[in-house]
Design a protein around this motif. Sequence first.
Motif, mmCIF file in Angstrom:
data_model
loop_
_atom_site.group_PDB
_atom_site.id
_atom_site.type_symbol
_atom_site.label_atom_id
_atom_site.label_comp_id
_atom_site.label_asym_id
_atom_site.label_seq_id
_atom_site.Cartn_x
_atom_site.Cartn_y
_atom_site.Cartn_z
ATOM 1 N N SER A 232 1.752 -11.318 -4.117
ATOM 2 C CA SER A 232 2.633 -10.916 -3.014
ATOM 3 C C SER A 232 4.004 -10.471 -3.523
ATOM 4 C CB SER A 232 2.790 -12.063 -2.015
ATOM 5 O OG SER A 232 3.323 -13.208 -2.661
ATOM 6 N N ASP A 233 4.510 -11.132 -4.568
ATOM 7 C CA ASP A 233 5.826 -10.768 -5.096
ATOM 8 C C ASP A 233 5.804 -9.381 -5.739
ATOM 9 O OD1 ASP A 233 4.092 -11.748 -7.037
ATOM 10 O OD2 ASP A 233 5.739 -12.405 -8.360
ATOM 11 N N LEU A 234 4.724 -9.073 -6.482
ATOM 12 C CA LEU A 234 4.621 -7.758 -7.118
ATOM 13 C C LEU A 234 4.359 -6.658 -6.099
ATOM 14 C CD1 LEU A 234 2.529 -8.633 -10.301
ATOM 15 C CD2 LEU A 234 4.920 -7.940 -10.226
ATOM 16 N N PHE A 235 3.484 -6.944 -5.127
ATOM 17 C CA PHE A 235 3.186 -5.946 -4.105
ATOM 18 C C PHE A 235 4.419 -5.638 -3.259
ATOM 19 C CE2 PHE A 235 -1.567 -7.306 -3.983
ATOM 20 C CZ PHE A 235 -1.783 -6.600 -5.154
ATOM 21 N N SER A 236 5.255 -6.634 -3.038
ATOM 22 C CA SER A 236 6.465 -6.436 -2.225
ATOM 23 C C SER A 236 7.501 -5.579 -2.957
ATOM 24 C CB SER A 236 7.090 -7.778 -1.849
ATOM 25 O OG SER A 236 7.521 -8.475 -3.007
ATOM 26 N N GLN A 237 7.353 -5.460 -4.278
ATOM 27 C CA GLN A 237 8.280 -4.644 -5.071
ATOM 28 C C GLN A 237 7.742 -3.233 -5.314
ATOM 29 O OE1 GLN A 237 8.976 -6.808 -8.706
ATOM 30 N NE2 GLN A 237 9.587 -8.675 -7.637
ATOM 31 N N ALA B 175 -1.555 11.173 -2.365
ATOM 32 C CA ALA B 175 -1.076 9.964 -1.686
ATOM 33 C C ALA B 175 -1.155 10.123 -0.173
ATOM 34 C CB ALA B 175 0.362 9.656 -2.108
ATOM 35 N N TYR B 176 -0.807 11.308 0.315
ATOM 36 C CA TYR B 176 -0.873 11.555 1.763
ATOM 37 C C TYR B 176 -2.309 11.508 2.261
ATOM 38 C CZ TYR B 176 -0.798 14.146 6.158
ATOM 39 O OH TYR B 176 -0.993 14.535 7.461
ATOM 40 N N GLU B 177 -3.225 12.069 1.473
ATOM 41 C CA GLU B 177 -4.642 12.122 1.878
ATOM 42 C C GLU B 177 -5.394 10.836 1.558
ATOM 43 O OE1 GLU B 177 -6.068 15.562 -0.195
ATOM 44 O OE2 GLU B 177 -5.500 16.915 1.441
ATOM 45 N N LYS B 178 -4.718 9.886 0.893
ATOM 46 C CA LYS B 178 -5.352 8.645 0.437
ATOM 47 C C LYS B 178 -6.553 8.955 -0.468
ATOM 48 C CE LYS B 178 -2.661 5.773 2.622
ATOM 49 N NZ LYS B 178 -1.641 6.788 2.952
ATOM 50 N N ASP B 179 -6.402 10.022 -1.258
ATOM 51 C CA ASP B 179 -7.440 10.417 -2.214
ATOM 52 C C ASP B 179 -7.133 9.704 -3.533
ATOM 53 O OD1 ASP B 179 -9.345 11.584 -3.772
ATOM 54 O OD2 ASP B 179 -8.780 13.657 -3.331
ATOM 55 N N TYR B 180 -7.493 8.418 -3.577
ATOM 56 C CA TYR B 180 -7.095 7.564 -4.696
ATOM 57 C C TYR B 180 -7.682 8.017 -6.025
ATOM 58 C CZ TYR B 180 -5.693 4.367 -0.929
ATOM 59 O OH TYR B 180 -5.110 3.819 0.183
ATOM 60 N N ILE B 181 -8.951 8.355 -6.038
ATOM 61 C CA ILE B 181 -9.609 8.656 -7.305
ATOM 62 C C ILE B 181 -9.053 9.940 -7.926
ATOM 63 C CG2 ILE B 181 -11.561 9.989 -6.400
ATOM 64 C CD1 ILE B 181 -11.722 7.269 -9.128
ATOM 65 N N MET C 129 4.055 1.512 -3.271
ATOM 66 C CA MET C 129 2.690 1.778 -2.799
ATOM 67 C C MET C 129 2.276 0.822 -1.689
ATOM 68 S SD MET C 129 0.325 2.819 -6.049
ATOM 69 C CE MET C 129 -1.050 3.082 -4.944
ATOM 70 N N PHE C 130 2.738 -0.419 -1.743
ATOM 71 C CA PHE C 130 2.362 -1.418 -0.741
ATOM 72 C C PHE C 130 3.509 -1.735 0.220
ATOM 73 C CE2 PHE C 130 -0.325 -2.237 -4.465
ATOM 74 C CZ PHE C 130 -1.577 -2.138 -3.876
ATOM 75 N N LEU C 131 4.736 -1.670 -0.280
ATOM 76 C CA LEU C 131 5.895 -1.999 0.546
ATOM 77 C C LEU C 131 6.079 -0.984 1.667
ATOM 78 C CD1 LEU C 131 8.385 -3.818 0.936
ATOM 79 C CD2 LEU C 131 9.641 -2.295 -0.600
ATOM 80 N N GLU C 132 5.861 0.310 1.361
ATOM 81 C CA GLU C 132 6.110 1.380 2.328
ATOM 82 C C GLU C 132 4.826 1.853 3.006
ATOM 83 O OE1 GLU C 132 7.972 4.386 0.032
ATOM 84 O OE2 GLU C 132 9.692 3.148 -0.537
ATOM 85 N N ASN C 133 3.698 1.218 2.692
ATOM 86 C CA ASN C 133 2.437 1.711 3.242
ATOM 87 C C ASN C 133 1.489 0.550 3.508
ATOM 88 O OD1 ASN C 133 0.007 3.147 3.727
ATOM 89 N ND2 ASN C 133 0.763 4.862 2.508
ATOM 90 N N ASP C 134 1.406 0.129 4.764
ATOM 91 C CA ASP C 134 0.519 -0.976 5.136
ATOM 92 C C ASP C 134 -0.951 -0.596 4.970
ATOM 93 O OD1 ASP C 134 2.664 -2.568 5.737
ATOM 94 O OD2 ASP C 134 2.692 -2.041 7.861
ATOM 95 N N GLU C 135 -1.235 0.703 5.067
ATOM 96 C CA GLU C 135 -2.629 1.148 4.951
ATOM 97 C C GLU C 135 -3.191 0.854 3.563
ATOM 98 O OE1 GLU C 135 -5.379 5.109 5.819
ATOM 99 O OE2 GLU C 135 -3.237 5.121 6.305
ATOM 100 N N ASN C 136 -2.345 0.952 2.545
ATOM 101 C CA ASN C 136 -2.794 0.634 1.189
ATOM 102 C C ASN C 136 -3.157 -0.840 1.063
ATOM 103 O OD1 ASN C 136 -2.623 3.215 0.157
ATOM 104 N ND2 ASN C 136 -0.535 2.972 -0.590
ATOM 105 N N THR C 137 -2.388 -1.705 1.728
ATOM 106 C CA THR C 137 -2.690 -3.137 1.713
ATOM 107 C C THR C 137 -4.035 -3.401 2.391
ATOM 108 O OG1 THR C 137 -0.325 -3.634 1.801
ATOM 109 C CG2 THR C 137 -1.845 -5.421 2.343
#
Length: 458
Positions: free
Chosen positions: A322-327, A231-237, A330-338
């Motif tokens: 938007s409602d699911l992402f806000s909960q 998660a820190y390295e954004k190594d998604y795969i 992964m997206f609420l605490e990390n704008d980079e993922n968005t």
Amino acid sequence: MSREDPLKAEKDFSATLDEQLPLLEQLPDYKEALDKYLVLEKQIRQSSDLPSSKRIIGRIVDTLVDHADWEHLEELVTSLSKKHGQMKTAIQVMIQQVIKHLSKLKDSDEKQLKQKISLIETIRTITDKKIFVEVERAEVSRMLSDIYLAQGDLDKATEILCDLQVETYSMMPFDTKVEYILQQMALTLQKHDFAQAKVLSRKILLKTLQNFAKAEEYKATYLRYLLQINAYEKDYITSVKNSLLLMELPAVKDSADYKDLLISIVYTIILSPYDNYQSDLIHKIKANTVFSKNVSAKIFRLLEIFTTNEIIRWGQLEADYSDLFSQSPMFLENDENTKNLQKRVIEHNLRIISKYYSFIELKRVATLLQLDVADAETHISALVNLGMISGKINRPQGIVKFEKHGVASSGLSANNSEDMNELLNNWVYDIDKLLEEVDSIGHLINKEEMMYGIKQKL
């Protein structure tokens, strides 16, 4: 100076100890008894009687502990370990006996805690660079690390514990080694030192976490730590790969956060950059009934959206989810993922456009991508450089020319193109397998080198 254990004692003191010890225990002054114990210890040591040496040293330690004379114990431990001709096993037994009594010093009492730290530091000094007491050194180092951690000194706790190279300890059981390395990883992650945590993670091979009592528990813990690094390295795969392994563990399936894990896999796979491996994984996840049964239909539909050859409207997707992402953390605490999700939508749309168009105006591409012309051109160039699409931009005419992979360049048929994709998928799998084998071989070579080095020293 310590020496190897003798094969045979010059004299057997067992009968002498059987006679003398009960008498010495009855002396009213424990210090007088202690002096006599030390006289016996010298005689026994000079006669190389290991069993008796272990008995008398154990009695010395117990006597001092029973009378709470910790300062004298600390002095004697240092002194006895340095005695000329002291046998290694006798030193080991003495250290083990002291460690057993350390729990009697309470951490809640400031004076006792100070004495405990001092005694532990003495043991660490005695055992430093001595292979025959490396396990005991690791044990007291972990105690000291826990003390500093309880006091809020994370840096000191991490430094002490991570200084141990337990993977090279030949006398430490494998599961104990894993336990130490996992604790080291936990401290470095708590410290947000992800680079060090990644180095430590390489000391454990997933396939070796089996056939011992806590194998599944340690495997789950290890994978969760890897996910933090991913998660820190954004190594998604790689995160998806580790999550899929984690979700198969029985203990994880019964946990309360199992559904959260499945949801995170769905989010992470759509955040992963497209390639043959990602494409293969997303289709496997989509076909896995575990996800369709345990993940809400709306979240599961994301897999359908990103595997269908249709343009995705970012504005519509953002409004719908938007409602699911806000909960979701992964997206609420990390704008980079968005931002990366928006980037994946653009990449998906460009791949679809390249499939259906041979020539298209750049302005039209920008409209379909909901971007301005300059940004559209930037994304097209990036995907061409990455090899996701094949195309050229005619700037004067404002036209983009897309080439079909394997057709324009080599005249291959569609069937041959599919064969090439299958070949590439197999190649990726083989390379992953090869790297795992190389990693395993490297680990075994390192182990053999360490064992050879230990034998040379012994």
